[in-house]
Every structure is written in C-alpha cells, then in structure tokens.
Design a protein around this motif. Structure first.
Motif, short mmCIF file in Angstrom:
data_model
loop_
_atom_site.label_atom_id
_atom_site.label_comp_id
_atom_site.label_asym_id
_atom_site.label_seq_id
_atom_site.Cartn_x
_atom_site.Cartn_y
_atom_site.Cartn_z
N ILE A 1 16.28 20.40 15.24
CA ILE A 1 16.31 18.99 14.86
C ILE A 1 17.70 18.45 15.13
N PRO A 2 17.84 17.37 15.90
CA PRO A 2 19.17 16.81 16.14
C PRO A 2 19.72 16.17 14.86
N PRO A 3 21.03 16.05 14.75
CA PRO A 3 21.60 15.40 13.56
C PRO A 3 21.09 13.97 13.44
N ARG A 4 20.58 13.62 12.29
CA ARG A 4 20.05 12.28 12.02
C ARG A 4 20.48 11.84 10.62
N GLU A 5 20.65 10.52 10.44
CA GLU A 5 21.01 10.02 9.12
C GLU A 5 19.86 10.16 8.13
N VAL A 6 18.63 10.01 8.63
CA VAL A 6 17.45 10.10 7.77
C VAL A 6 16.41 10.95 8.46
N LEU A 7 15.86 11.91 7.74
CA LEU A 7 14.77 12.72 8.27
C LEU A 7 13.57 12.61 7.34
N GLY A 8 12.40 12.40 7.93
CA GLY A 8 11.17 12.50 7.16
C GLY A 8 10.88 13.96 6.87
N ILE A 9 9.98 14.20 5.94
CA ILE A 9 9.65 15.57 5.58
C ILE A 9 8.15 15.66 5.33
N GLY A 10 7.58 16.80 5.71
CA GLY A 10 6.15 17.01 5.56
C GLY A 10 5.43 16.99 6.90
N TRP A 11 4.60 18.01 7.13
CA TRP A 11 3.84 18.14 8.38
C TRP A 11 2.35 17.93 8.17
N ASP A 12 1.79 18.54 7.12
CA ASP A 12 0.34 18.49 6.89
C ASP A 12 -0.06 17.19 6.20
N VAL A 13 -1.26 16.70 6.56
CA VAL A 13 -1.78 15.53 5.85
C VAL A 13 -3.30 15.59 5.81
N ALA A 14 -3.84 15.12 4.70
CA ALA A 14 -5.27 14.84 4.57
C ALA A 14 -5.38 13.48 3.89
N SER B 1 11.98 15.61 13.85
CA SER B 1 13.13 14.71 13.86
C SER B 1 12.77 13.27 13.49
N ALA B 2 11.48 12.99 13.24
CA ALA B 2 11.06 11.64 12.90
C ALA B 2 11.58 11.24 11.52
N ALA B 3 11.74 9.94 11.32
CA ALA B 3 12.30 9.44 10.06
C ALA B 3 11.27 9.35 8.95
N LEU B 4 9.99 9.59 9.26
CA LEU B 4 8.95 9.54 8.25
C LEU B 4 8.02 10.73 8.45
N GLY B 5 7.79 11.48 7.37
CA GLY B 5 6.85 12.59 7.42
C GLY B 5 5.63 12.30 6.57
N THR B 6 4.95 13.35 6.18
CA THR B 6 3.70 13.17 5.43
C THR B 6 3.91 13.13 3.91
N TYR B 7 5.15 13.35 3.44
CA TYR B 7 5.46 13.12 2.04
C TYR B 7 5.63 11.61 1.86
N ALA B 8 4.55 10.90 1.91
CA ALA B 8 4.60 9.44 1.90
C ALA B 8 3.22 8.91 1.53
N GLU B 9 3.16 7.62 1.25
CA GLU B 9 1.87 7.00 0.94
C GLU B 9 1.06 6.71 2.20
N PHE B 10 1.73 6.48 3.31
CA PHE B 10 1.08 6.26 4.59
C PHE B 10 1.89 6.97 5.67
N VAL B 11 1.22 7.40 6.73
CA VAL B 11 1.90 7.97 7.87
C VAL B 11 1.14 7.57 9.14
N VAL B 12 1.86 7.33 10.21
CA VAL B 12 1.25 7.02 11.50
C VAL B 12 1.31 8.25 12.39
#
Length: 312
Positions: free
Chosen positions: A57-70, A97-108
């Motif tokens: 993962i390249p250095p980023r100010e913000v990283l999303g977290i979470g891979w799995d989703v249902a 390296s995306a700023a949004l992962g699946t630890y969220a209410e919505f994910v694209v």
C-alpha cells in the motif's frame, strides 16, 4: 455516512470513525448498503502499517479498511447488467489503497467484484466468504494439478485453511492437513484424509504418511521451509503473505497467491455453500461502532471463525 478509516498507523486504537459523503457508483459499478463486513488479519496489517512498510500500500493520508461485504444493492451505475436495487449480494474490495473500505454504511464496488449471496445462510455468515474463500480457490488454481494429487494444507483449522481443505477435496485432491491436535475432528470434517498434529518435524511426519512427499502445499500457517520440505521434488508450493516465500529448493515451484476480486468465482463459491460443500464459521458479531474492540479481539488471537461487523 459513517465509515472507519486509518489516518495513522498503530494498534486498534488508531481506527478512526469518520462522517463522509455517501459514494456514488460510476459506470460498471454498484453501491452496496453494508449489512455485514468480515474482520480479517489483513485489516490489522493495514491498520498497523505493515502493508505500507511491505510496499503493498503506498503512503496515503487516509486509508479505508475492510475487504469483505454482504448487503444489498442500493444503487446501480450505467452499463451494469445482472444486478438490481434490492438484490442480496456479497463482494470483495481488493484495492487496499482506497480511501473507503467495507467498514462503512455503504461501499461502491465494480459489478465484476460481487455475486448473489448464498441463499442458505445468514447475511452475517455470508460476509465471511469472499476474501478467505477466493484466496483458497485462487491458491488451488495456481497448483494446476490433476485430480488425485496429494495436497498439504497447513493451518487447516483457520479461515483460509478450512476453505482450502474443503475446496481441495471437492476438486478431487487427497488432502493432508496440519492443525492443532484439538482440531482434528473439525479438519477431517472439512475433508482431510490425513491429519498431522501441529508441532516439530512436520515434514518428517508428513513423509511418514506420504512417502516421497506431497505433490503440493498450501502454506496458510506460514511454516516456510518446514512445509516446503514435505513437498516432493518438482512439486508446487503456495505462500499467503508478503515476504513469506521460502527458497525454491529441489525444483519446487513456489508461488504467491495475490488475491483479486472475481464475481464469477465468488458465485461458484456461494453455490458450494448452498450445496453444503463449504461451511461458514462466525465467532461473533460486533457493531460497527465497536470496530476497535473487534480489532482488540483479533489481536488477542485464538479465534475459530471470523468476527463480523454489523450495523447497529
């Protein structure tokens, strides 16, 4: 919406709860309303900075977290066929390296990264399938061996290892499994024919059962050279973590499984769940707001099955 992100590296306490705009799907994408998200060791590796130190993962100010989703499809971008709003789906976010992962209410996610959820299990159980199931399946693909080959699976009681045993059995392989003594019945239930208790001199004990060595090994427990020594010359060996590859002695082909999203393969895995071939294991559910506590439990170890984050 609420999402968990990483702004600095460290222990579970660095997980940050943020309010961010609901993401919009682009062409070929869908937005999933998250009902459940698996908690995996790779999430801890992201949070701690290990994956950045390893160059993954390249250095980023913000990283999303979470891979799995249902969850359910909430919006559909242009050009998407086969999915509609309200469909129950599972999916994999494979861009760490995306700023949004699946630890969220919505994910694209790309439509090619999702599949219809299994029909015979709960949403929470379904959330444990994508990352670990696809990792095991793609590792077996790398072996390129005919049915009847003998495959060693280390860490066979773990999430990836358990799937690997069951999938190897389903593909017609003879499975030799390494796990703790207390897990023998569990691992044999997955489909292992030969069981080797975890401990010293694993290779010697495997070879006592399989003279000449196994045809291939899936080293989910990262035993390295000890597992490699159980493989026959010119055999196959798959590793599951960056930097864990042993020297390819005796002409053994050593490969690394780099997980990728694959909706078609994920649909096949969901069908295997519905057919009773794959068992999904949940240790506990934890509300998204308690993600820090979930990571503390993950760090403590000893889990059988996955923790799953859920909406409150």
């Amino acid at each position: 919406m609420r999402a968990v992100v990483v702004r600095r590296f460290g222990g579970p306490e660095v997980l940050d709860f943020a309010e961010i705009p609901v993401p919009e799907p682009g062409t070929g994408q869908v937005r999933v309303k998250v009902a459940a998200a698996g908690v995996n060791p790779v999430d801890a590796a992201t949070r701690s900075g290990f994956l950045t130190e390893a160059g993954i993962i390249p250095p980023r100010e913000v990283l999303g977290i979470g891979w799995d989703v249902a969850g359910t499809v909430d919006a559909v971008g242009a050009g998407v066929a086969g999915f509609a709003i309200g469909d129950a789906v599972i999916g994999l976010r494979d861009r760490p390296s995306a700023a949004l992962g699946t630890y969220a209410e919505f994910v694209v996610l790309d439509a090619a990264a999702i599949a219809a959820a299994p029909r015979t299990v709960s949403t929470v159980e379904a959330a444990t399938l994508p990352l670990n199931g696809l990792t095991a399946a793609q590792a077996l693909d790398l072996l390129d061996l005919p049915p009847g080959a003998t495959v060693l699976v280390t860490g066979a009681a773990g999430a990836v290892g358990g799937f690997a045993v069951a999938l190897a059995k389903a593909r017609g392989f003879r499975v030799v499994a390494v796990a703790g003594s207390a897990d023998e019945a569990l691992v044999r239930g997955f489909g292992a024919e030969v069981f080797i208790p975890r401990g010293d001199f694993v290779a010697d004990r495997v070879r006592a059962q399989i003279p000449g060595g196994v045809d291939a090994a899936l080293d989910t427990a990262l035993l390295g050279l000890e597992a490699l020594d159980a493989v026959a010359s010119r055999g196959r060996f798959v590793v599951f973590a960056a930097g864990a590859a042993p020297i390819p002695l005796r002409g053994i082909r050593v490969e690394h499984v780099w997980i990728r999203a694959d909706g078609v393969a994920l649909a096949d895995l969901a069908n295997l769940v519905d057919d009773g071939v794959l068992a999904l294991r949940v240790t506990d559910t934890v509300p998204l707001k308690d993600a820090i506590a979930a990571h503390e439990r993950l760090a403590a170890g000893g889990l059988r099955g996955r923790l799953v984050l859920t909406k409150e």
